[in-house]
Design an enzyme around this catalytic site. Sequence first.
Site, PDB file in Angstrom:
ATOM      1  CE1 TYR A  84      -4.211   1.767   0.622  1.00  0.00           C
ATOM      2  CE2 TYR A  84      -2.666   3.366   1.532  1.00  0.00           C
ATOM      3  CZ  TYR A  84      -3.919   3.058   1.044  1.00  0.00           C
ATOM      4  OH  TYR A  84      -4.878   4.026   0.965  1.00  0.00           O
ATOM      5  CG  PHE A 136      -8.658  16.930 -24.375  1.00  0.00           C
ATOM      6  CD1 PHE A 136      -8.818  16.432 -25.660  1.00  0.00           C
ATOM      7  CD2 PHE A 136      -8.939  16.095 -23.306  1.00  0.00           C
ATOM      8  CE1 PHE A 136      -9.245  15.126 -25.875  1.00  0.00           C
ATOM      9  CE2 PHE A 136      -9.356  14.784 -23.511  1.00  0.00           C
ATOM     10  CZ  PHE A 136      -9.506  14.301 -24.798  1.00  0.00           C
ATOM     11  CB  THR A 137     -13.593  16.793 -23.761  1.00  0.00           C
ATOM     12  OG1 THR A 137     -12.732  15.649 -23.754  1.00  0.00           O
ATOM     13  CG2 THR A 137     -14.054  17.068 -25.182  1.00  0.00           C
ATOM     14  CG  ASP A 227      -2.462  17.252 -22.023  1.00  0.00           C
ATOM     15  OD1 ASP A 227      -1.789  16.217 -22.251  1.00  0.00           O
ATOM     16  OD2 ASP A 227      -3.682  17.213 -21.830  1.00  0.00           O
ATOM     17  CE  LYS A 270      -5.205   9.505 -24.514  1.00  0.00           C
ATOM     18  NZ  LYS A 270      -5.944   9.561 -23.251  1.00  0.00           N
ATOM     19  NE  ARG A 394     -13.579  14.046 -29.845  1.00  0.00           N
ATOM     20  CZ  ARG A 394     -13.436  13.956 -28.516  1.00  0.00           C
ATOM     21  NH1 ARG A 394     -12.242  13.857 -27.969  1.00  0.00           N
ATOM     22  NH2 ARG A 394     -14.480  13.970 -27.727  1.00  0.00           N
ATOM     23  CG  PHE A 457     -18.041  13.688 -25.985  1.00  0.00           C
ATOM     24  CD1 PHE A 457     -17.819  14.873 -25.284  1.00  0.00           C
ATOM     25  CD2 PHE A 457     -17.213  12.610 -25.749  1.00  0.00           C
ATOM     26  CE1 PHE A 457     -16.791  14.961 -24.368  1.00  0.00           C
ATOM     27  CE2 PHE A 457     -16.182  12.693 -24.836  1.00  0.00           C
ATOM     28  CZ  PHE A 457     -15.973  13.879 -24.135  1.00  0.00           C
TER      29      PHE A 457
HETATM   30  C1  P71 Z   1      -8.643  10.337 -26.486  1.00  0.00           C
HETATM   31  C2  P71 Z   1      -8.629  10.502 -25.026  1.00  0.00           C
HETATM   32  C3  P71 Z   1      -9.605   9.733 -24.186  1.00  0.00           C
HETATM   33  C4  P71 Z   1     -10.869  10.508 -24.238  1.00  0.00           C
HETATM   34  C5  P71 Z   1     -11.107  11.491 -23.294  1.00  0.00           C
HETATM   35  C6  P71 Z   1     -12.221  12.303 -23.417  1.00  0.00           C
HETATM   36  C7  P71 Z   1     -13.069  12.135 -24.503  1.00  0.00           C
HETATM   37  C8  P71 Z   1     -12.844  11.131 -25.427  1.00  0.00           C
HETATM   38  C9  P71 Z   1     -11.733  10.329 -25.293  1.00  0.00           C
HETATM   39  C10 P71 Z   1      -7.587  11.778 -23.289  1.00  0.00           C
HETATM   40  C11 P71 Z   1      -6.782  12.897 -22.929  1.00  0.00           C
HETATM   41  C12 P71 Z   1      -6.049  13.644 -23.920  1.00  0.00           C
HETATM   42  C13 P71 Z   1      -5.341  14.767 -23.553  1.00  0.00           C
HETATM   43  C14 P71 Z   1      -4.586  15.561 -24.549  1.00  0.00           C
HETATM   44  C15 P71 Z   1      -5.996  14.475 -21.291  1.00  0.00           C
HETATM   45  C16 P71 Z   1      -6.725  13.360 -21.600  1.00  0.00           C
HETATM   46  C17 P71 Z   1      -7.463  12.661 -20.513  1.00  0.00           C
HETATM   47  N1  P71 Z   1      -7.796  11.435 -24.539  1.00  0.00           N
HETATM   48  N2  P71 Z   1      -5.315  15.158 -22.263  1.00  0.00           N
HETATM   49  O1  P71 Z   1      -7.991  11.140 -27.167  1.00  0.00           O
HETATM   50  O2  P71 Z   1      -6.043  13.257 -25.207  1.00  0.00           O
HETATM   51  O3  P71 Z   1      -6.813  11.490 -20.194  1.00  0.00           O
HETATM   52  O4  P71 Z   1      -8.472   9.738 -20.807  1.00  0.00           O
HETATM   53  O5  P71 Z   1      -6.454   9.209 -19.419  1.00  0.00           O
HETATM   54  O6  P71 Z   1      -8.314  10.518 -18.472  1.00  0.00           O
HETATM   55  O7  P71 Z   1      -9.305   9.409 -26.960  1.00  0.00           O
HETATM   56  P1  P71 Z   1      -7.567  10.164 -19.705  1.00  0.00           P
END
Ligand code: P71
Length: 506
Positions: A84, A136-137, A227, A270, A394, A457
């Site tokens: 832990y 970013f969303t 980011d 990623k 998107r 979305f």
């Molecule tokens: C992608 C995602 C995953 C996602 C998130 C929201 C809507 C659709 C798909 C996530 C990102 C990202 C950037 C630049 C932070 C996050 C959040 N991308 N910054 O592209 O691209 O990270 O998903 O690990 O929480 O499909 P998280």
Amino acid sequence: MWPDAVTRLSRHALTMFPPPFKAKVVEPISLRSPEARRSALADAGYNTFLLRSEDVFIDLLTDSGTSAVSQEQRAAMELGDEAYAGSRSFFRLEQAVRDLYGFRHVIPTHQGRGAEHLLARLLVRPGQLVPSNLYFTTSRAHVELAGGVWVDVAVPEACDPTDAHPFKGNIDLPALVRVLREAERDGIAFVRQEACVNMAGGQPFSIANLRAVRAVTREQGVPLILDATRISENAVFIKDREPGWNDEPLPALIRAIAAESDGAIFSSKKDHFVPIGGVLAVNDDRLAERARELVVVYEGFPHYGGLAGHDMEALAQGIRESADERTVRHYVGQVAYLGRLLADAGVPIVVPVGAHGVFLDAKRFLPQIPQEQFPAQALAAAVYLAGGVRSMERGIVSGQHGEEPYDGLELVRLTLPRRVYGEEHLRYVAETIISLLDHAEKIPGLRMAYAPEYLRFFQARFEPLAPFPDPATWATVRGATAPRRRSARAEGRSRPRAADRRRTSA
Ligand code: P71
């Protein structure tokens, strides 16, 4: 030398350099019948997020958590220390982040938005601004939930799909200076610069731009947070496009980018090749202390932050692999290859092709559908119907803010998981989309039947305003690389191509 050969092939030829890996474990996939796809799509409310993955043939929804892990990652997972507190695996993760990026403090989180949440709670006070290269969303949602106000300071080229500016991830410096100057004292929470801006098509920033942003933010005493989710691909684009960096080894270049910031958040799902994980990394001792106070409330003890010990081991190894130039080049080369197949056949896509996917321009693909009828959502649905290929909207569904009018980008993202699909898959995807061009005018708009309050979305449901054309009638696909007349849709650009006017810029 290998990297040179890869660069030459991925830039100039319709041939990809062989991947620097081979498959050892495989996962079966199968294409459902047109009728089964039609019913799966209706069950999913015409939202590709709501499809079951077993109904999907080629899954290009996202590059997030969908990469193939390496044998080294799997081996490392066996060493996971599930203590832990004081877990050996945490200290290996901390070392990997320090070695590659140089940040002093490392706080693991369950994924990127966990790090965004902590950052927003630490730095944003109600009413403060967060200027950023586009939104970013999830990043915007966390800033707003903390009472902050998102301000878009991307260069204007970022929102023109036909503009081939090499660094559409740059921040518009005069715009940033204006925002900083006009803000009240302590009115700026932080400036955020995203590597390979996701919502604009995976578009990189240049080091020159980052350095200029750094100078301005330093002068004003405002933190600059990256980011850094797709920093590896951004570094490769800098090597290829920005004078002076061509010979820099990739790890050194990645470190040089990180060194221009005060901290970073990573979604490790990623570039780091893991199914789950994220990192908040900062240099400031006091900020790190506050982050460790907060992480125990939302994620877990600072030595695991919501991850298992074996997750942290896979992540530490994935971080090392993310700086392997052959691997990163192969990935961006695959994306470029798919882009070339589509562009050569007249499919309207965002140029330049970015880091992690090819983005279809739904406004040009489906000019008959007004934006209030969700053209990108409709196109993503049609792409699934046409060939079982899953993509992601998107456009207005992701980008519209409350009731505010939205006339921004309207894109469909074909996102490549890393180390997963091969050339045959990409050719199939291209053929599926090219076959759809001939049926584009029959694709109907949509009506939103259900919209959740946050990040709509993900789970919104739609109804078509007319029946979708039957994919069984256009099942014969033509050769993706066969010569084809450029479609009028691709030619019908709203503005002249800036690419023809300008090739390089900071
Ligand atoms: C992608 C995602 C995953 C996602 C998130 C929201 C809507 C659709 C798909 C996530 C990102 C990202 C950037 C630049 C932070 C996050 C959040 N991308 N910054 O592209 O691209 O990270 O998903 O690990 O929480 O499909 P998280």
